[in-house]
Design a protein around this motif. Sequence first.
Motif, mmCIF file in Angstrom:
data_model
loop_
_atom_site.group_PDB
_atom_site.id
_atom_site.type_symbol
_atom_site.label_atom_id
_atom_site.label_comp_id
_atom_site.label_asym_id
_atom_site.label_seq_id
_atom_site.Cartn_x
_atom_site.Cartn_y
_atom_site.Cartn_z
ATOM 1 N N GLU A 96 66.631 -26.322 -29.499
ATOM 2 C CA GLU A 96 66.371 -27.379 -30.251
ATOM 3 C C GLU A 96 65.811 -28.487 -29.684
ATOM 4 O O GLU A 96 65.995 -28.733 -28.733
ATOM 5 N N LYS A 97 65.201 -29.542 -30.575
ATOM 6 C CA LYS A 97 64.705 -30.795 -30.240
ATOM 7 C C LYS A 97 66.216 -31.688 -30.445
ATOM 8 O O LYS A 97 66.826 -31.453 -31.419
ATOM 9 N N TRP A 148 79.137 -35.318 -33.815
ATOM 10 C CA TRP A 148 78.517 -35.293 -32.407
ATOM 11 C C TRP A 148 77.464 -36.184 -32.183
ATOM 12 O O TRP A 148 77.177 -36.541 -31.176
ATOM 13 N N ARG A 149 76.545 -36.386 -33.348
ATOM 14 C CA ARG A 149 75.687 -37.224 -33.208
ATOM 15 C C ARG A 149 76.076 -38.674 -32.935
ATOM 16 O O ARG A 149 75.238 -39.458 -32.591
ATOM 17 N N ARG A 208 59.215 -28.334 -34.930
ATOM 18 C CA ARG A 208 58.986 -27.673 -35.877
ATOM 19 C C ARG A 208 57.568 -28.313 -36.712
ATOM 20 O O ARG A 208 56.876 -27.640 -37.339
ATOM 21 N N GLY A 247 75.917 -23.723 -36.437
ATOM 22 C CA GLY A 247 76.012 -24.970 -37.271
ATOM 23 C C GLY A 247 75.215 -25.061 -38.515
ATOM 24 O O GLY A 247 74.732 -24.146 -39.297
ATOM 25 N N LYS A 248 75.221 -26.333 -38.859
ATOM 26 C CA LYS A 248 74.382 -26.461 -40.309
ATOM 27 C C LYS A 248 72.985 -26.261 -40.165
ATOM 28 O O LYS A 248 72.612 -25.505 -41.081
ATOM 29 N N PHE A 249 72.430 -26.661 -39.257
ATOM 30 C CA PHE A 249 70.845 -26.353 -39.248
ATOM 31 C C PHE A 249 70.456 -24.991 -39.076
ATOM 32 O O PHE A 249 69.599 -24.297 -39.718
ATOM 33 N N VAL A 283 71.080 -23.854 -30.812
ATOM 34 C CA VAL A 283 71.040 -24.779 -31.977
ATOM 35 C C VAL A 283 72.297 -25.666 -31.768
ATOM 36 O O VAL A 283 73.129 -25.685 -32.646
ATOM 37 N N LEU A 284 72.867 -25.912 -30.295
ATOM 38 C CA LEU A 284 73.705 -26.566 -30.238
ATOM 39 C C LEU A 284 73.707 -28.181 -30.106
ATOM 40 O O LEU A 284 72.388 -28.559 -30.099
ATOM 41 N N TYR A 308 60.976 -37.799 -33.959
ATOM 42 C CA TYR A 308 59.856 -37.316 -34.768
ATOM 43 C C TYR A 308 58.587 -38.344 -34.871
ATOM 44 O O TYR A 308 57.508 -37.870 -35.030
ATOM 45 N N TYR A 313 61.962 -30.917 -44.598
ATOM 46 C CA TYR A 313 61.966 -29.152 -44.568
ATOM 47 C C TYR A 313 61.091 -28.471 -45.373
ATOM 48 O O TYR A 313 60.359 -27.555 -45.078
ATOM 49 N N HIS A 334 72.378 -28.141 -24.512
ATOM 50 C CA HIS A 334 71.112 -27.610 -24.508
ATOM 51 C C HIS A 334 70.660 -27.258 -23.015
ATOM 52 O O HIS A 334 70.329 -26.059 -22.956
HETATM 53 P P1 NAD Z 1 75.885 -28.692 -36.162
HETATM 54 O O1 NAD Z 1 77.105 -29.596 -35.733
HETATM 55 O O2 NAD Z 1 76.063 -28.500 -37.610
HETATM 56 O O3 NAD Z 1 75.836 -27.467 -35.325
HETATM 57 C C1 NAD Z 1 76.236 -27.525 -33.848
HETATM 58 C C2 NAD Z 1 77.128 -26.097 -33.479
HETATM 59 O O4 NAD Z 1 77.320 -26.352 -32.391
HETATM 60 C C3 NAD Z 1 78.281 -26.124 -34.506
HETATM 61 O O5 NAD Z 1 78.491 -24.621 -35.070
HETATM 62 C C4 NAD Z 1 79.338 -26.301 -33.343
HETATM 63 O O6 NAD Z 1 80.663 -25.761 -33.811
HETATM 64 C C5 NAD Z 1 78.866 -25.720 -32.088
HETATM 65 N N1 NAD Z 1 79.166 -26.396 -30.928
HETATM 66 C C6 NAD Z 1 79.494 -25.535 -29.811
HETATM 67 N N2 NAD Z 1 80.259 -26.036 -28.731
HETATM 68 C C7 NAD Z 1 80.280 -27.431 -29.475
HETATM 69 C C8 NAD Z 1 80.968 -28.774 -28.757
HETATM 70 N N3 NAD Z 1 81.234 -28.847 -27.476
HETATM 71 N N4 NAD Z 1 80.915 -29.776 -29.453
HETATM 72 C C9 NAD Z 1 80.374 -29.901 -30.815
HETATM 73 N N5 NAD Z 1 79.929 -28.632 -31.190
HETATM 74 C C10 NAD Z 1 79.810 -27.470 -30.558
HETATM 75 O O7 NAD Z 1 74.637 -29.642 -35.977
HETATM 76 P P2 NAD Z 1 73.306 -29.294 -36.268
HETATM 77 O O8 NAD Z 1 72.879 -30.453 -37.083
HETATM 78 O O9 NAD Z 1 72.992 -27.933 -36.857
HETATM 79 O O10 NAD Z 1 72.429 -29.635 -35.063
HETATM 80 C C11 NAD Z 1 72.067 -28.425 -34.177
HETATM 81 C C12 NAD Z 1 70.947 -28.607 -33.002
HETATM 82 O O11 NAD Z 1 69.890 -28.571 -34.178
HETATM 83 C C13 NAD Z 1 70.839 -30.055 -32.457
HETATM 84 O O12 NAD Z 1 70.235 -30.050 -31.221
HETATM 85 C C14 NAD Z 1 69.977 -30.664 -33.668
HETATM 86 O O13 NAD Z 1 69.376 -31.724 -32.769
HETATM 87 C C15 NAD Z 1 68.820 -29.594 -33.928
HETATM 88 N N6 NAD Z 1 68.670 -30.102 -35.267
HETATM 89 C C16 NAD Z 1 67.239 -29.831 -35.642
HETATM 90 C C17 NAD Z 1 66.638 -30.013 -36.576
HETATM 91 C C18 NAD Z 1 65.182 -29.836 -36.995
HETATM 92 O O14 NAD Z 1 64.541 -29.904 -37.994
HETATM 93 N N7 NAD Z 1 64.497 -29.263 -36.007
HETATM 94 C C19 NAD Z 1 67.213 -30.280 -37.747
HETATM 95 C C20 NAD Z 1 68.935 -30.366 -37.750
HETATM 96 C C21 NAD Z 1 69.357 -30.302 -36.240
#
Ligand code: NAD
Length: 338
Positions: free
Chosen positions: A99-100, A171-172, A128, A11-13, A76-77, A189, A268, A82
Motif C-alpha cells: 500500500e501507499k 496508527w495515523r 490506485r 483492517g478497514k481498507f 495493507v498494514l 495523492y 473510491y 510496510h
Molecule cells: P487499519 O488500521 O484499518 O488496518 C491496518 C491493519 O493492520 C489492522 O488490521 C491492524 O490490526 C493491523 N496491524 C498489524 N500490526 C499492527 C500494529 N503493530 N499496529 C497497528 N496495526 C497493526 O488501517 P487502513 O486504513 O486499512 O490502512 C492500512 C494500509 O492501507 C495503510 O498503509 C494505508 O495507508 C493504506 N490505505 C490505502 C488506501 C488507498 O486508497 N490506497 C486507503 C486507506 C488505507
Amino acid sequence: KKLGFAIVGLGKFAQEQMMPAFKDCKHARITALVSGSPDKAKKLAAEYGVEAKSIYSYDNFDSIKDNPAVDVVYIVLPVGLHAEYTVRAAKAGKHVLTEKPMANTPEDCQKMIDACKKANVKLMVAYRAQYEPFNLDAIARIRKGELGKVMQITADHGRIVDPTGDKADTWRIQKKLAGGGSLMDLGIYSLNATRYLTGEEPVEVTALEMSDKADPRFKEVEDRIHFTLRFPSGILATCTSSYSTEGVKRYRVFGDKAWLDLDPATDYYKHNMTIGDKDGERKISLKEGNQFAAELDHMAECVLQNKTPKTPGEEGLKDIRLIMAIYEAARTGKKVKV
Ligand code: NAD
C-alpha cells in the motif's frame, strides 16, 4: 490464469475496499490471509473461500514460502510496517504489492527495492489513482495537448482525522507507524497526481506547516501542510494537505488553452471531470471503473508476463524523497532543491 494473493493486515481498507474487489479481477484471487486476530481471519477465510491451512499470523508469516498457492503478498498494514513485511515476503520468494505511502523513509524504500531485486520478485506500490479511468483520461487529454501548454496545477487532499471515531485512524497519528501526518496519508495523492499529470519530476519545493500542538492528534504528526513544486518545463503546482478540514480530494490543471478539473479526483467510486475554456465549461461523462480490481490485475499481469509494474518501488521512493524535501522546506522555511 488467476494468481494467488495473500492479504497481510485485515483492517478497514483491506476489508471494505480491496478484498471485495477481487470478485472483479481476471487474474487475481485471494488464497491466504495474514492477521494477528485468529477469529477475524477465520471468519474472513470462510467468506472468501480461503483454506484454514493458508491462514497465517505475523509470527509464522515467513512459512508462507512453503505455500505454492501464494504468488503475491499484498501488504495493507500501517505504513511503518510496510518495509519489514516487504523484506520478509521477498525472502519467502513472493512478489510484493504494498500500500501507499511506500514506507516511512527513503532508506526503508531502498531496502524494499533491494530485497525484491535480490529475490528476483516484482515490487509494486498500490497507487490506485494511476489505474483509475478518469485519472487516466485526464493524463491522455493533457498529453494530446487538449489544454494547450500546461502552466500550473492546484491539488487539495484532506479529511478530519479522528481516532476516537475511527479505529483505522489510531496508527495515523503515531509517527512510528504513520511516518508523518496528513502529507504521508493524503497529501501524497496531490503530490503523485502532479507527477503523473505533468509526466515530469519536480526540481524545487517550498512548504508551510500549521499544526496545533495542543490538539492531542497532532502531538507526533502534522495537521496541515501546503507545498509548492517547480517542474523543469516551468509548470508550478500548489498543493494542500489537511487532517482537520472536511473531506476534499480534487485537482485542477491549467493550460494556456483550457483547464481540466477533477473533483473528486481520487475518490473510491465517484469522479467528476469538467473542462473549461474561453467558450465555457463542459462535463465529461465517462464510465466509472473498478480501480482496485484494475490495480490488482495489473500486478498479476506483471508477474504472469514478467513485466515491470507501472508503479514500481522506484515510483514510491520518488514520492517519499519529495515528502522528505517538503518536510525540510516546512521546517527550515527555505526552498529545497531535489
Ligand atoms: P487499519 O488500521 O484499518 O488496518 C491496518 C491493519 O493492520 C489492522 O488490521 C491492524 O490490526 C493491523 N496491524 C498489524 N500490526 C499492527 C500494529 N503493530 N499496529 C497497528 N496495526 C497493526 O488501517 P487502513 O486504513 O486499512 O490502512 C492500512 C494500509 O492501507 C495503510 O498503509 C494505508 O495507508 C493504506 N490505505 C490505502 C488506501 C488507498 O486508497 N490506497 C486507503 C486507506 C488505507
